[in-house]
Design an enzyme around this catalytic site. Structure first.
Site, PDB file in Angstrom:
ATOM      1  N   LYS A  22      -9.084   1.312  18.050  1.00  0.00           N
ATOM      2  CA  LYS A  22      -9.654   1.147  16.708  1.00  0.00           C
ATOM      3  C   LYS A  22      -9.243  -0.211  16.139  1.00  0.00           C
ATOM      4  O   LYS A  22     -10.060  -0.913  15.546  1.00  0.00           O
ATOM      5  CB  LYS A  22      -9.180   2.295  15.786  1.00  0.00           C
ATOM      6  CG  LYS A  22      -9.808   2.200  14.403  1.00  0.00           C
ATOM      7  CD  LYS A  22      -9.327   3.252  13.420  1.00  0.00           C
ATOM      8  CE  LYS A  22      -9.786   2.897  12.009  1.00  0.00           C
ATOM      9  NZ  LYS A  22      -9.099   3.618  10.956  1.00  0.00           N
TER      10      LYS A  22
ATOM     11  N   PHE B 116      -8.082   8.446  10.098  1.00  0.00           N
ATOM     12  CA  PHE B 116      -7.977   8.971   8.730  1.00  0.00           C
ATOM     13  C   PHE B 116      -9.267   8.664   7.983  1.00  0.00           C
ATOM     14  O   PHE B 116     -10.175   8.026   8.510  1.00  0.00           O
ATOM     15  CB  PHE B 116      -6.758   8.352   8.019  1.00  0.00           C
ATOM     16  CG  PHE B 116      -6.892   6.875   7.745  1.00  0.00           C
ATOM     17  CD1 PHE B 116      -6.625   5.939   8.737  1.00  0.00           C
ATOM     18  CD2 PHE B 116      -7.295   6.407   6.497  1.00  0.00           C
ATOM     19  CE1 PHE B 116      -6.748   4.582   8.500  1.00  0.00           C
ATOM     20  CE2 PHE B 116      -7.412   5.036   6.251  1.00  0.00           C
ATOM     21  CZ  PHE B 116      -7.144   4.128   7.258  1.00  0.00           C
ATOM     22  N   GLY B 117      -9.318   9.107   6.738  1.00  0.00           N
ATOM     23  CA  GLY B 117     -10.457   8.784   5.871  1.00  0.00           C
ATOM     24  C   GLY B 117     -11.782   9.220   6.481  1.00  0.00           C
ATOM     25  O   GLY B 117     -11.950  10.375   6.899  1.00  0.00           O
ATOM     26  N   TYR B 118     -12.716   8.291   6.545  1.00  0.00           N
ATOM     27  CA  TYR B 118     -14.065   8.573   7.042  1.00  0.00           C
ATOM     28  C   TYR B 118     -14.160   8.447   8.569  1.00  0.00           C
ATOM     29  O   TYR B 118     -15.258   8.517   9.121  1.00  0.00           O
ATOM     30  CB  TYR B 118     -15.073   7.613   6.398  1.00  0.00           C
ATOM     31  CG  TYR B 118     -15.194   7.742   4.894  1.00  0.00           C
ATOM     32  CD1 TYR B 118     -16.242   8.456   4.312  1.00  0.00           C
ATOM     33  CD2 TYR B 118     -14.273   7.150   4.042  1.00  0.00           C
ATOM     34  CE1 TYR B 118     -16.366   8.572   2.933  1.00  0.00           C
ATOM     35  CE2 TYR B 118     -14.385   7.257   2.653  1.00  0.00           C
ATOM     36  CZ  TYR B 118     -15.432   7.973   2.114  1.00  0.00           C
ATOM     37  OH  TYR B 118     -15.551   8.086   0.746  1.00  0.00           O
TER      38      TYR B 118
ATOM     39  N   HIS C 251     -13.009  -2.811  11.130  1.00  0.00           N
ATOM     40  CA  HIS C 251     -13.009  -3.696   9.965  1.00  0.00           C
ATOM     41  C   HIS C 251     -11.606  -4.243   9.706  1.00  0.00           C
ATOM     42  O   HIS C 251     -11.420  -5.439   9.545  1.00  0.00           O
ATOM     43  CB  HIS C 251     -13.517  -2.898   8.752  1.00  0.00           C
ATOM     44  CG  HIS C 251     -12.916  -1.517   8.660  1.00  0.00           C
ATOM     45  ND1 HIS C 251     -13.047  -0.590   9.666  1.00  0.00           N
ATOM     46  CD2 HIS C 251     -12.129  -0.934   7.728  1.00  0.00           C
ATOM     47  CE1 HIS C 251     -12.382   0.516   9.344  1.00  0.00           C
ATOM     48  NE2 HIS C 251     -11.820   0.328   8.168  1.00  0.00           N
TER      49      HIS C 251
ATOM     50  N   LYS D  74      -3.110   3.369   6.405  1.00  0.00           N
ATOM     51  CA  LYS D  74      -3.385   1.930   6.417  1.00  0.00           C
ATOM     52  C   LYS D  74      -2.145   1.167   6.862  1.00  0.00           C
ATOM     53  O   LYS D  74      -2.228   0.219   7.630  1.00  0.00           O
ATOM     54  CB  LYS D  74      -3.703   1.463   4.996  1.00  0.00           C
ATOM     55  CG  LYS D  74      -5.101   1.611   4.550  1.00  0.00           C
ATOM     56  CD  LYS D  74      -5.169   0.857   3.236  1.00  0.00           C
ATOM     57  CE  LYS D  74      -6.473   0.978   2.564  1.00  0.00           C
ATOM     58  NZ  LYS D  74      -6.478   0.226   1.307  1.00  0.00           N
TER      59      LYS D  74
ATOM     60  N   ASP E  60      -7.913  -4.062   0.967  1.00  0.00           N
ATOM     61  CA  ASP E  60      -8.844  -3.193   0.260  1.00  0.00           C
ATOM     62  C   ASP E  60     -10.060  -2.989   1.149  1.00  0.00           C
ATOM     63  O   ASP E  60     -10.558  -3.930   1.774  1.00  0.00           O
ATOM     64  CB  ASP E  60      -9.258  -3.761  -1.097  1.00  0.00           C
ATOM     65  CG  ASP E  60      -9.736  -2.624  -1.999  1.00  0.00           C
ATOM     66  OD1 ASP E  60      -8.941  -1.714  -2.271  1.00  0.00           O
ATOM     67  OD2 ASP E  60     -10.914  -2.627  -2.397  1.00  0.00           O
TER      68      ASP E  60
ATOM     69  N   ASN F 273      -0.692   3.925   1.067  1.00  0.00           N
ATOM     70  CA  ASN F 273      -1.449   4.696   2.056  1.00  0.00           C
ATOM     71  C   ASN F 273      -0.782   4.549   3.435  1.00  0.00           C
ATOM     72  O   ASN F 273      -0.812   3.479   4.053  1.00  0.00           O
ATOM     73  CB  ASN F 273      -2.899   4.169   2.069  1.00  0.00           C
ATOM     74  CG  ASN F 273      -3.780   4.933   3.035  1.00  0.00           C
ATOM     75  OD1 ASN F 273      -3.359   5.294   4.120  1.00  0.00           O
ATOM     76  ND2 ASN F 273      -5.022   5.165   2.642  1.00  0.00           N
TER      77      ASN F 273
ATOM     78  N   THR G 119       0.843  -1.200   0.000  1.00  0.00           N
ATOM     79  CA  THR G 119       0.000   0.000   0.000  1.00  0.00           C
ATOM     80  C   THR G 119       0.877   1.249   0.000  1.00  0.00           C
ATOM     81  O   THR G 119       1.966   1.249   0.596  1.00  0.00           O
ATOM     82  CB  THR G 119      -0.963   0.046   1.205  1.00  0.00           C
ATOM     83  OG1 THR G 119      -1.794   1.202   1.084  1.00  0.00           O
ATOM     84  CG2 THR G 119      -0.256   0.115   2.544  1.00  0.00           C
TER      85      THR G 119
HETATM   86  P1  IMP Z   1      -8.734   1.530  -0.619  1.00  0.00           P
HETATM   87  O1  IMP Z   1      -8.847   0.346   0.249  1.00  0.00           O
HETATM   88  O2  IMP Z   1      -7.309   1.921  -0.864  1.00  0.00           O
HETATM   89  O3  IMP Z   1      -9.551   1.438  -1.879  1.00  0.00           O
HETATM   90  O4  IMP Z   1      -9.282   2.782   0.208  1.00  0.00           O
HETATM   91  C1  IMP Z   1     -10.574   3.008   0.492  1.00  0.00           C
HETATM   92  C2  IMP Z   1     -10.766   4.357   1.133  1.00  0.00           C
HETATM   93  O5  IMP Z   1     -11.531   4.082   2.289  1.00  0.00           O
HETATM   94  C3  IMP Z   1      -9.551   5.123   1.629  1.00  0.00           C
HETATM   95  O6  IMP Z   1      -9.080   6.025   0.723  1.00  0.00           O
HETATM   96  C4  IMP Z   1     -10.109   5.887   2.819  1.00  0.00           C
HETATM   97  O7  IMP Z   1     -10.735   7.065   2.402  1.00  0.00           O
HETATM   98  C5  IMP Z   1     -11.173   4.948   3.316  1.00  0.00           C
HETATM   99  N1  IMP Z   1     -10.716   4.126   4.419  1.00  0.00           N
HETATM  100  C6  IMP Z   1     -10.001   2.962   4.355  1.00  0.00           C
HETATM  101  N2  IMP Z   1      -9.797   2.492   5.581  1.00  0.00           N
HETATM  102  C7  IMP Z   1     -10.378   3.363   6.430  1.00  0.00           C
HETATM  103  C8  IMP Z   1     -10.468   3.408   7.832  1.00  0.00           C
HETATM  104  O8  IMP Z   1      -9.967   2.565   8.582  1.00  0.00           O
HETATM  105  N3  IMP Z   1     -11.156   4.455   8.331  1.00  0.00           N
HETATM  106  C9  IMP Z   1     -11.726   5.430   7.556  1.00  0.00           C
HETATM  107  N4  IMP Z   1     -11.633   5.436   6.252  1.00  0.00           N
HETATM  108  C10 IMP Z   1     -10.967   4.403   5.688  1.00  0.00           C
END
Ligand code: IMP
Length: 207
Positions: A176, A153-155, A181, A14, A71, A11, A9
């Protein structure tokens, strides 16, 4: 011998959670900072499973080191399960976390509290030359009406977990990782990977 794995990743958020979640295993964990030649990986799968496998396969093929990818998708009931696989791009290509949060608050602005249920899902994929392993984790929550909390982060600032009375952004990373998840997907993945590693060692010893 300690097994090397590379986390597939770019990210950093993550990566931090995955590294922490896997830290009790006897693994040497590398990440993509050791492989700057690996750019963005195109995630064009139709499911979280497909996208997790696309990322893990790509990184295994390019490095020759067993790869682990995650993912994640957010499925909101009032939006018919969207954004799902489009969670990262909900507000458009190259959008920021805050763009996504604002868009979610906007599209959900007239939805009553009892209809704001959502589920966060993570699929973890492991790929090496002999096998592909998958594991899942999910957590139910509500899309909060306002941003709350500064962590994560994210949502996270709008994903409210009723049992805790907090959004993910109000929790420590340790908390967390227990209930999220991703944390649950990691916990389901650990025994599967451990048993795979043991089997490999037994096969080598008896060869
Ligand atoms: P992907 O798995 O790289 O496609 O990312 C999905 C998107 O979901 C990320 O860009 C974040 O915006 C969001 N995301 C993934 N994991 C989390 C989390 O643990 N908390 C909040 N948002 C998340």
């Amino acid at each position: 011998m300690i097994m090397k794995v590379v986390i597939a990743t770019h990210n950093k958020d993550k990566l931090k959670e995955l590294k922490k979640g896997l830290s009790n295993l006897n693994l040497k964990i590398l990440d993509l900072s050791s492989f700057p030649e690996i750019g963005e990986i195109i995630e064009n799968g139709k499911t979280l499973e497909e996208n997790a496998l696309i990322k893990a396969r790509c990184v295994f093929e390019k490095t020759g080191i067993p790869a682990i990818a995650d993912d994640t998708g957010l499925e909101v009931d009032a939006l018919g399960g969207k954004p799902g696989v489009y969670t990262a791009r909900f507000a458009g290509e190259n959008c920021s976390y805050m763009d996504n949060v604002k868009k979610m608050l906007q599209v959900m602005k007239n939805v009553d509290v009892d209809k704001r249920s959502a589920v966060f899902k993570t699929v973890i994929a492991f790929v090496d030359s002999k096998t592909e392993l998958l594991s899942n984790g999910k957590v139910k929550g509500l899309i909060n009406k306002k941003i709350k909390g500064l962590a994560g982060f994210g949502y996270d600032p709008i994903f409210y977990v009723q049992e805790e009375g907090k959004t993910f952004a109000e929790m420590t990373i340790e908390k967390k990782n227990i209930i999220s998840h991703r944390g649950r997907a990691i916990n389901n993945f650990i025994p599967v990977l451990t048993s795979y590693i043991k089997k490999q060692q037994t096969t080598k010893e008896s060869a």
